[in-house]
Design an enzyme around this catalytic site. Structure first.
Site, short mmCIF file in Angstrom:
data_model
loop_
_atom_site.label_atom_id
_atom_site.label_comp_id
_atom_site.label_asym_id
_atom_site.label_seq_id
_atom_site.Cartn_x
_atom_site.Cartn_y
_atom_site.Cartn_z
N THR A 32 0.86 -1.24 0.31
CA THR A 32 0.13 -0.21 0.07
C THR A 32 0.95 1.28 0.07
O THR A 32 1.94 1.33 0.64
CB THR A 32 -0.98 -0.01 1.12
OG1 THR A 32 -1.65 -1.11 1.13
CG2 THR A 32 -1.72 1.35 1.25
N SER A 34 2.19 5.11 -2.12
CA SER A 34 2.43 5.72 -3.51
C SER A 34 3.51 4.69 -4.16
O SER A 34 3.40 4.50 -5.67
CB SER A 34 2.86 6.99 -3.30
OG SER A 34 4.07 7.28 -2.50
N ASP A 88 8.14 3.63 5.39
CA ASP A 88 8.28 4.74 5.57
C ASP A 88 9.70 5.23 6.14
O ASP A 88 10.43 6.19 5.88
CB ASP A 88 7.25 5.03 6.85
CG ASP A 88 6.01 5.18 6.40
OD1 ASP A 88 5.53 5.86 5.28
OD2 ASP A 88 5.14 4.21 6.89
N GLY A 100 2.58 4.65 7.20
CA GLY A 100 2.17 6.00 7.08
C GLY A 100 0.82 6.17 6.35
O GLY A 100 0.13 7.19 6.52
N GLY A 101 0.31 4.93 5.90
CA GLY A 101 -0.94 4.87 5.04
C GLY A 101 -2.10 4.14 5.85
O GLY A 101 -3.03 3.61 5.02
N GLU A 107 -0.54 -5.44 6.15
CA GLU A 107 0.72 -5.29 5.60
C GLU A 107 1.53 -6.37 6.18
O GLU A 107 1.91 -7.32 5.84
CB GLU A 107 1.25 -4.05 5.49
CG GLU A 107 0.48 -2.85 4.49
CD GLU A 107 1.45 -1.38 4.97
OE1 GLU A 107 0.98 -0.73 3.65
OE2 GLU A 107 2.07 -1.26 5.88
N LYS A 125 14.27 7.31 2.32
CA LYS A 125 13.77 6.22 3.45
C LYS A 125 14.93 5.53 4.17
O LYS A 125 14.52 5.11 5.39
CB LYS A 125 12.78 5.10 2.95
CG LYS A 125 11.54 5.80 1.86
CD LYS A 125 10.74 6.56 2.70
CE LYS A 125 9.52 7.03 1.80
NZ LYS A 125 8.59 6.30 1.41
C1 5RP Z 1 1.28 2.26 4.29
C2 5RP Z 1 2.86 2.03 4.28
C3 5RP Z 1 3.64 2.39 3.18
O1 5RP Z 1 4.39 1.35 2.46
C4 5RP Z 1 4.40 3.59 3.55
O2 5RP Z 1 3.60 4.58 4.12
C5 5RP Z 1 5.36 4.33 2.33
O3 5RP Z 1 4.55 4.70 1.42
P1 5RP Z 1 4.88 5.69 0.23
O4 5RP Z 1 5.42 4.58 -0.66
O5 5RP Z 1 3.74 6.42 0.07
O6 5RP Z 1 5.92 6.54 0.66
O7 5RP Z 1 3.35 1.60 5.26
O8 5RP Z 1 0.65 1.71 5.25
#
Ligand code: 5RP
Length: 223
Positions: A32, A34, A88, A100-101, A107, A125
């Site tokens: 999940t 971007s 993240d 973060g999502g 996950e 990251k």
């Molecule tokens: C969602 C997550 C994502 O993998 C994490 O937030 C990274 O997101 P992005 O690829 O948008 O930077 O753990 O729960």
């Protein structure tokens, strides 16, 4: 290169890595966010090369279905060879902060089932010590205050993520100001708090492979 271009590069690298190992019975675990969205879009160009997917969120399931890619319930599938997801934060040992999502629990479940967890991330990251990114903790709503008090005792500053409910109907506390020098220990400690569903430390089950997007190209890291 922009951050978006780095995300697309690691997504393509993940597709290139798994594609030769897939067949028409393969189910791919999909994360999940971007970066995972870039992976979904790149994977969609190879729909005939695998059977379908398991998604770690309703959002990713919707994106996969929009591409015409089958999405299965995890309980209906057997082996998952690969899980591909973003992060993240990651350290050199491939311990991660995720969530973060707000999809951290699903996950973590899909990552636990998969034989190989491939993390895809842009170079921003990678950190030496986890914790600059606030650690997400999924909490049963009625336990919010109790869990927050216990997180303060562990040295963190929890903040309620306003207006967010997870796909499981729970809330998120984001824990600031943690210097996570022992990720496996902290992961276990936080999971032991009554009312916590899970936390965003992926240390007991880290990634197996990190594809890291840098301006010089995609680096491959192993723990
Ligand atoms: C969602 C997550 C994502 O993998 C994490 O937030 C990274 O997101 P992005 O690829 O948008 O930077 O753990 O729960």
């Amino acid at each position: 290169m922009t951050q978006d271009q780095l995300k697309q590069a690691v997504a393509q690298a993940a597709v290139d890595f798994i594609l030769p190992k897939l067949d028409d019975k393969s189910i791919v675990g999909v994360g999940t966010g971007s970066t995972a969205n870039c992976f979904i879009d790149a994977l969609a160009l190879h729909k005939g090369a695998f059977d379908g997917t398991v998604a770690s969120s309703e959002a990713s399931a919707a994106r996969l279905k929009a591409h015409g890619i089958p999405v299965y319930e995890l309980n209906t599938v057997g082996d998952l060879e690969f899980y591909v997801d973003g992060a993240d934060e990651t350290d050199e040992k491939l311990h991660l902060i995720k969530g973060g999502g707000a999809a951290l629990t699903r996950e973590k479940i899909v990552a636990a089932v998969a034989k190989t967890f491939i993390c895809i991330a842009d170079a921003s990251k990678l950190v030496s010590v986890l914790g600059t990114f606030p650690l997400p903790v999924e909490v049963i709503p009625m336990a919010r205050s109790h869990v927050a008090r216990q997180l303060v005792k562990l040295g963190g500053d929890p903040v309620y993520r306003e207006g967010v409910l997870t796909d499981n109907g729970n809330i998120i506390l984001d824990v600031y100001n943690l210097q996570i020098t022992e990720p496996t220990v902290l992961e276990t400690q936080i999971n032991a708090i009554v009312g916590v569903v899970t936390n965003g430390l992926f240390a007991s089950r880290p990634a197996d492979l990190l594809l890291l997007g840098t301006p010089e190209g995609v680096r491959t890291l192993k723990p």
